[in-house]
Motif scaffolding. Structure first.
Motif, PDB file in Angstrom:
ATOM      1  N   VAL A 135      11.495   3.268  -6.025  1.00  0.00           N
ATOM      2  CA  VAL A 135      11.634   4.693  -6.366  1.00  0.00           C
ATOM      3  C   VAL A 135      12.022   4.851  -7.838  1.00  0.00           C
ATOM      4  O   VAL A 135      11.515   5.737  -8.536  1.00  0.00           O
ATOM      5  N   PHE A 136      12.888   3.978  -8.320  1.00  0.00           N
ATOM      6  CA  PHE A 136      13.284   4.063  -9.732  1.00  0.00           C
ATOM      7  C   PHE A 136      12.084   3.841 -10.644  1.00  0.00           C
ATOM      8  O   PHE A 136      11.930   4.517 -11.662  1.00  0.00           O
ATOM      9  N   LYS A 137      11.221   2.901 -10.272  1.00  0.00           N
ATOM     10  CA  LYS A 137      10.011   2.660 -11.061  1.00  0.00           C
ATOM     11  C   LYS A 137       9.120   3.908 -11.090  1.00  0.00           C
ATOM     12  O   LYS A 137       8.560   4.271 -12.135  1.00  0.00           O
ATOM     13  N   LEU A 138       8.996   4.590  -9.959  1.00  0.00           N
ATOM     14  CA  LEU A 138       8.186   5.812  -9.908  1.00  0.00           C
ATOM     15  C   LEU A 138       8.798   6.921 -10.773  1.00  0.00           C
ATOM     16  O   LEU A 138       8.086   7.636 -11.476  1.00  0.00           O
ATOM     17  N   VAL A 139      10.121   7.048 -10.734  1.00  0.00           N
ATOM     18  CA  VAL A 139      10.799   8.049 -11.571  1.00  0.00           C
ATOM     19  C   VAL A 139      10.579   7.733 -13.041  1.00  0.00           C
ATOM     20  O   VAL A 139      10.252   8.607 -13.855  1.00  0.00           O
ATOM     21  N   LYS A 140      10.767   6.450 -13.411  1.00  0.00           N
ATOM     22  CA  LYS A 140      10.569   6.030 -14.802  1.00  0.00           C
ATOM     23  C   LYS A 140       9.146   6.303 -15.279  1.00  0.00           C
ATOM     24  O   LYS A 140       8.914   6.636 -16.442  1.00  0.00           O
ATOM     25  N   ASP A 167       0.843  -1.199   0.000  1.00  0.00           N
ATOM     26  CA  ASP A 167       0.000   0.000   0.000  1.00  0.00           C
ATOM     27  C   ASP A 167       0.876   1.246   0.000  1.00  0.00           C
ATOM     28  O   ASP A 167       1.363   1.683   1.051  1.00  0.00           O
ATOM     29  N   LEU A 168       1.070   1.815  -1.180  1.00  0.00           N
ATOM     30  CA  LEU A 168       1.802   3.079  -1.296  1.00  0.00           C
ATOM     31  C   LEU A 168       0.854   4.218  -1.657  1.00  0.00           C
ATOM     32  O   LEU A 168       1.243   5.181  -2.319  1.00  0.00           O
ATOM     33  N   GLY A 169      -0.373   4.073  -1.232  1.00  0.00           N
ATOM     34  CA  GLY A 169      -1.337   5.142  -1.438  1.00  0.00           C
ATOM     35  C   GLY A 169      -1.508   5.502  -2.900  1.00  0.00           C
ATOM     36  O   GLY A 169      -1.753   4.640  -3.749  1.00  0.00           O
ATOM     37  N   LYS A 170      -1.372   6.786  -3.219  1.00  0.00           N
ATOM     38  CA  LYS A 170      -1.608   7.253  -4.585  1.00  0.00           C
ATOM     39  C   LYS A 170      -0.588   6.728  -5.585  1.00  0.00           C
ATOM     40  O   LYS A 170      -0.783   6.834  -6.795  1.00  0.00           O
ATOM     41  N   TYR A 171       0.514   6.144  -5.101  1.00  0.00           N
ATOM     42  CA  TYR A 171       1.545   5.621  -6.004  1.00  0.00           C
ATOM     43  C   TYR A 171       1.371   4.131  -6.304  1.00  0.00           C
ATOM     44  O   TYR A 171       2.137   3.555  -7.079  1.00  0.00           O
ATOM     45  N   TYR A 206       1.273   2.806  -9.898  1.00  0.00           N
ATOM     46  CA  TYR A 206       2.494   2.877 -10.701  1.00  0.00           C
ATOM     47  C   TYR A 206       3.394   1.653 -10.515  1.00  0.00           C
ATOM     48  O   TYR A 206       4.280   1.410 -11.335  1.00  0.00           O
ATOM     49  N   ILE A 207       3.183   0.908  -9.430  1.00  0.00           N
ATOM     50  CA  ILE A 207       4.085  -0.220  -9.152  1.00  0.00           C
ATOM     51  C   ILE A 207       3.395  -1.564  -9.289  1.00  0.00           C
ATOM     52  O   ILE A 207       3.977  -2.600  -8.958  1.00  0.00           O
ATOM     53  N   GLU A 208       2.156  -1.570  -9.794  1.00  0.00           N
ATOM     54  CA  GLU A 208       1.425  -2.831  -9.894  1.00  0.00           C
ATOM     55  C   GLU A 208       2.103  -3.828 -10.833  1.00  0.00           C
ATOM     56  O   GLU A 208       2.006  -5.036 -10.643  1.00  0.00           O
ATOM     57  N   GLY A 209       2.808  -3.331 -11.868  1.00  0.00           N
ATOM     58  CA  GLY A 209       3.488  -4.229 -12.807  1.00  0.00           C
ATOM     59  C   GLY A 209       4.919  -4.547 -12.437  1.00  0.00           C
ATOM     60  O   GLY A 209       5.640  -5.205 -13.191  1.00  0.00           O
ATOM     61  N   LEU A 210       5.357  -4.094 -11.261  1.00  0.00           N
ATOM     62  CA  LEU A 210       6.746  -4.290 -10.825  1.00  0.00           C
ATOM     63  C   LEU A 210       6.927  -5.677 -10.217  1.00  0.00           C
ATOM     64  O   LEU A 210       6.132  -6.114  -9.396  1.00  0.00           O
ATOM     65  N   ASP A 226       9.492  -4.458 -15.139  1.00  0.00           N
ATOM     66  CA  ASP A 226       8.161  -3.858 -15.122  1.00  0.00           C
ATOM     67  C   ASP A 226       7.255  -4.504 -16.154  1.00  0.00           C
ATOM     68  O   ASP A 226       7.635  -5.465 -16.831  1.00  0.00           O
ATOM     69  N   GLU A 227       6.058  -3.970 -16.272  1.00  0.00           N
ATOM     70  CA  GLU A 227       5.051  -4.568 -17.151  1.00  0.00           C
ATOM     71  C   GLU A 227       5.429  -4.476 -18.623  1.00  0.00           C
ATOM     72  O   GLU A 227       4.866  -5.191 -19.463  1.00  0.00           O
ATOM     73  N   ASN A 228       6.400  -3.623 -18.957  1.00  0.00           N
ATOM     74  CA  ASN A 228       6.848  -3.478 -20.348  1.00  0.00           C
ATOM     75  C   ASN A 228       8.045  -4.355 -20.673  1.00  0.00           C
ATOM     76  O   ASN A 228       8.583  -4.302 -21.778  1.00  0.00           O
TER      77      ASN A 228
END
Length: 531
Positions: A521-526, A456-460, A463-467, A493-495
């Motif tokens: 954090v890198f996934k969020l930046v990407k 649970d990263l709240g609003k983020y 962005y990490i569901e495919g990690l 990631d998902e890609n």
């Protein structure tokens, strides 16, 4: 002058299946066959009908492939007729475009392994080729142990090969089954063979027991052979087969071959070679060989600063082919040996604009060297370096803070009385003004910590569901009870994009958590996640 056609024959699904630890399912074989077909391989050898249920089912139905789908099996057994051999019958009934027979061509093996006469072995070759042709199949003959046989008795080895050719076999394939023949011997012997059998009917099948299967394949081509057999990533029994992932780009990109020969692999397909090589490793759950020619992560890596400076001026100074031609990319590593050129080049690659005279660049290099002195290795952790660089240059948002985490490991008996070890992690995260506490169980402390952190990263969260984490490597940097631990985590990631992060600490959980945090954090930046 028109180019000659050179044919590629892949035996990943048959000879590659002999690799220790490799066990293809039917789904694996179908997926890999489609991948080879997409690459432009001329012949795909699917397996041995009747040898196991998977191969029998594979050849039970037709497949929609442009490649010539090939069944493998033995010639008729000594003492039997072609019409009274169950193994040969299975081959002839298989839904295959071609049949590749294997036959002894070393008189020593004929006597010891088959316990028959040389004449009967040759008759078996002739009868089997005729039977397959009568069924409308294209026919190949793998002359097993040909080079050893030729050195022992050239007349007999050639007689076996000639028998198949005279009966109409499309290809007579010379096999270095023990993998001990050297390139100069291959070139000489193939040169002798093509005086008797036209080179456009001669193939080479090399094993890698002296690390020369690729070199032996090219030696055979120079001598006149026009088919090369091999496997993706060099799979195969013992030390493997000739690696088509190395052979294909050499044929396409090196003038000695590219100017003389056409192959079925297009330029567009060549650009997917890295993807195909790694897709096979992924399917086999194997870590890719980072030092593999052309396609490895280190194939176009430069560590020394003086080399990096030259590459920035002209990549050809230290690259034998453009990395993008095979779908790879250039990397200039940032390490204690590196200079500003490496740092600037890596910043440019990841899209960070920096002036070469910016004092923060010098500071970044100092930080890298200081951290590597205590165990960090940014040359192996591209994502962690990018985050370090962005932080030094003031460009990483503070998405969230982990204010506390706790990990426990408990050994207990489960409901059915089995003794199990369970890890549980609790992570307290603050996103903006909101705090959340997440707990998760895992099969180990790091797995539990990973599950809890990403729960649970709240609003983020979106962005990490495919990690996902694809590799976890631990190295102890010194000995004793106060040993420092380095953890490298590879994420995807998902890609399908991958990156590596690093953590270093005297506590393995702390080191792992550093690497986990960097990965998220890198996934969020990407993803360009907003603050």
């Amino acid at each position: 002058m028109a180019k000659e056609r050179l044919y590629l024959f892949d035996t990943t699904l048959r000879d590659g299946a002999q690799t220790n630890g490799v066990d293809f399912t039917l789904a694996d074989k179908l997926a890999i066959a489609a991948m080879l077909d997409e690459l432009g391989i001329d012949y795909v050898e699917g397996g041995y009908p009747g040898a196991n249920p998977t191969d029998t089912e594979l050849f039970g139905t037709k497949r929609k492939l442009k490649s010539t789908f090939t069944a493998f099996g033995m010639t008729r057994r000594p003492g039997r007729s072609a019409s009274n051999d169950p193994g040969l019958a299975l081959l002839l009934d298989a839904q295959a475009d071609a049949i590749c027979f294997v036959a002894k061509s070393w008189d020593y093996h004929v006597k010891v392994a088959l316990e028959t006469t040389g004449e009967e072995n040759i008759a078996s070759i002739r009868d089997s080729v005729r039977a397959a042709q009568a069924k409308g199949r294209e026919v190949l003959l793998d002359c097993e142990h040909f080079f050893d046989g030729y050195k022992a008795n050239p007349d007999y080895a050639l007689a076996c090969a000639k028998a198949a050719y005279e009966e109409g076999a499309r290809w007579v394939v010379l096999c270095d089954t023990n993998g001990g023949t050297l390139p100069h011997e291959v070139e000489r012997i193939v040169g002798d063979v093509v005086k008797v059998i036209p080179g456009d009917h001669v193939g080479i099948h090399a094993h890698n027991d002296t690390e020369q299967a690729v070199a032996n394949s090219f030696a055979a081509v120079r001598a006149g052979a026009r088919q090369i057999q091999g496997t993706l990533n060099g799979l195969g029994e013992r030390c493997g087969n000739a690696n088509l992932v190395s052979i294909i780009p050499t044929l396409k990109l090196k003038a000695d071959y590219a100017d003389r020969f056409d192959i079925g692999v297009s330029d567009a397909a060549l650009h997917r070679l890295v993807h195909i090589s790694r897709a096979l490793d992924e399917r086999l759950n194997r870590a890719p060989n980072r030092h593999a020619p052309y396609v490895g992560d280190s194939a176009f890596v430069t560590k020394a600063g003086i080399h990096a400076s030259a590459i920035m001026k002209d990549p050809a100074t230290y690259e034998h082919v453009p990395p993008e031609s095979v779908g790879n990319r250039r990397k200039l590593l940032v390490s204690e040996q590196a200079g500003k050129s490496n740092v600037l080049a890596e910043l440019e690659r990841v899209g960070i604009k920096a002036d070469k005279d910016d004092p923060r660049i010098g500071r970044l290099l100092e930080i890298v060297k200081e951290r590597e002195a205590i165990g960090y290795a940014y040359e192996a952790a591209d994502a962690s370096f990018e985050l370090l660089a962005r932080r030094t240059l003031g460009a990483v948002p503070n998405y969230f803070d982990v204010t506390q985490f706790d990990v426990t490991v408990e050994q207990r008996y489960n409901a059915v009385g089995e003794q199990v070890t369970v890890a549980m992690a609790v992570v307290k995260v603050k996103v903006g003004e909101e705090s959340t506490i997440s707990a998760a169980e895992g099969n180990g402390p790091v797995n539990a910590l990973d599950q809890a952190l990403r729960k649970d990263l709240g609003k983020y969260q979106k962005y990490i569901e495919g990690l996902s984490l694809t590799d976890f490597r631990v190295r102890i940097l010194n000995s004793g009870t106060e040993a420092v631990t380095r953890v490298l985590i590879e994420s995807e990631d998902e890609n399908g994009e991958r990156w590596t992060t690093i953590g270093v600490s005297a506590n393995i959980i702390d080191a792992s958590f550093q690497a986990l945090m960097d990965s998220v954090v890198f996934k969020l930046v990407k993803s360009g996640a907003p603050v």
